[in-house]
Design a protein around this motif. Structure first.
Motif: not given
Length: 304
Positions: A78, A88, A91, A288, A293-294, A297
């Protein structure tokens, strides 16, 4: 992206002391200049779970987020993507969430105690990861030829493999106990789990649903046992692309859909996010870490 931390640190929970009575003292060479007597007998701390926590200076009024990695991985899943983008963890911190990143029993910084874990562990090869994580066809491994539209940065495959951790096959019960110990410390939390981590998360939820405020399961490789109710715990299932690449992936897709249908028919809050239609095509098993990936999420956690 920029954030300030009020606090960060680490802790271990769970585990036990294991007593070894057999063996004899022998001399071992610990460095090229130093030898010491080593006694394999004694009491050893085993089966603990390691957690690193982060609390932003401006903390959102929300339950803490607990991140649970998948099989053969650790909490580094992560942190930063294999090609160097913020993961993540960052983020979520940027959005004001308190985050606890778990290294499950016998993974990463939780440490290893092979003498009490049974048969030798397995370690994932690059070839296995290439096919299992749906990066590309098996025949495309040698020249790193991915599936068309692949979101995972395949040029960083070796960087991903550098994070693989030895995996004992029979430790699921210990890992579930470890996650329960984490949640007993954090209080009710929002748990994001991946792959094998879904088994421990669902089993922990079945044992102590009061410790969960929500679950996001990224392509879980096991589903809840029995008819576990999610009436008090919003459940989100997230799936990627190329699920026709192998029969076991088609079976998992069908199982996720069946679970979603059962939960929603029972009147519980649940979502099934097909990233192909709701985010973008090309998602691998490692959503992720993919290039989108953003956006995954954002869809999964619905954070502004």
């Amino acid at each position: 992206m920029a954030y300030t931390l009020r606090d960060f640190g680490s802790y271990t929970v769970g585990g036990h002391l294991h007593h070894v009575a057999q063996g004899e003292i022998r001399e071992i060479q610990v460095t090229r200049d130093t030898a010491i007597p080593y006694d394999p007998r004694g009491h050893f701390a085993v089966a603990q779970t390691y957690v690193q926590y982060f609390i932003p200076a401006t903390r959102r009024d929300a339950p803490p987020v607990v991140l649970v990695h998948g099989g053969g991985m650790s909490g580094s899943t992560w942190e930063t993507t294999p090609d160097g983008r913020p993961g993540w963890l960052h983020r979520l911190l940027d959005r004001g969430y308190e985050v606890h990143v778990v290294d499950m029993v016998e993974r990463g910084r939780a440490g290893f105690a092979p003498q009490v874990m049974g048969p030798d562990p397995i370690l994932r090869s690059l070839e296995e990861a290439w096919a299992l994580f749906r990066f590309g066809p098996a025949a495309g491994f040698d020249d790193r030829r991915p599936f068309s539209g692949q979101q995972f940065p395949v040029h960083a495959l070796s960087a991903l493999a550098a994070r693989f951790a030895p995996r004992w096959i029979g430790t699921s019960g210990l890992q579930t106990a470890g996650l329960l110990a984490v949640l007993a410390r954090t209080g009710p939390a929002f748990v994001i789990c991946h792959s094998q981590g879904g088994e421990m998360t669902f089993d922990a939820y079945a044992a102590r649903p009061d410790l969960f405020s929500g679950i996001v399961a990224i392509e879980p490789s096991a589903l809840p046992a029995g008819q576990t109710s999610f009436a008090q715990c919003p459940l989100t299932l997230v799936q990627g692309d190329y699920l026709d690449a192998a029969p076991h992936w088609s079976a998992r897709r069908d199982a996720w859909a069946t679970l979603f249908t059962r939960v929603t028919k029972a009147g519980a809050p649940a979502r099934l996010i097909d990233t192909v239609t709701e985010v973008a095509t090309g998602g691998s098993h490692m959503l992720m870490m993919d290039r989108h990936s953003d956006a995954v999420l954002e869809a999964a956690v619905s954070v502004p």
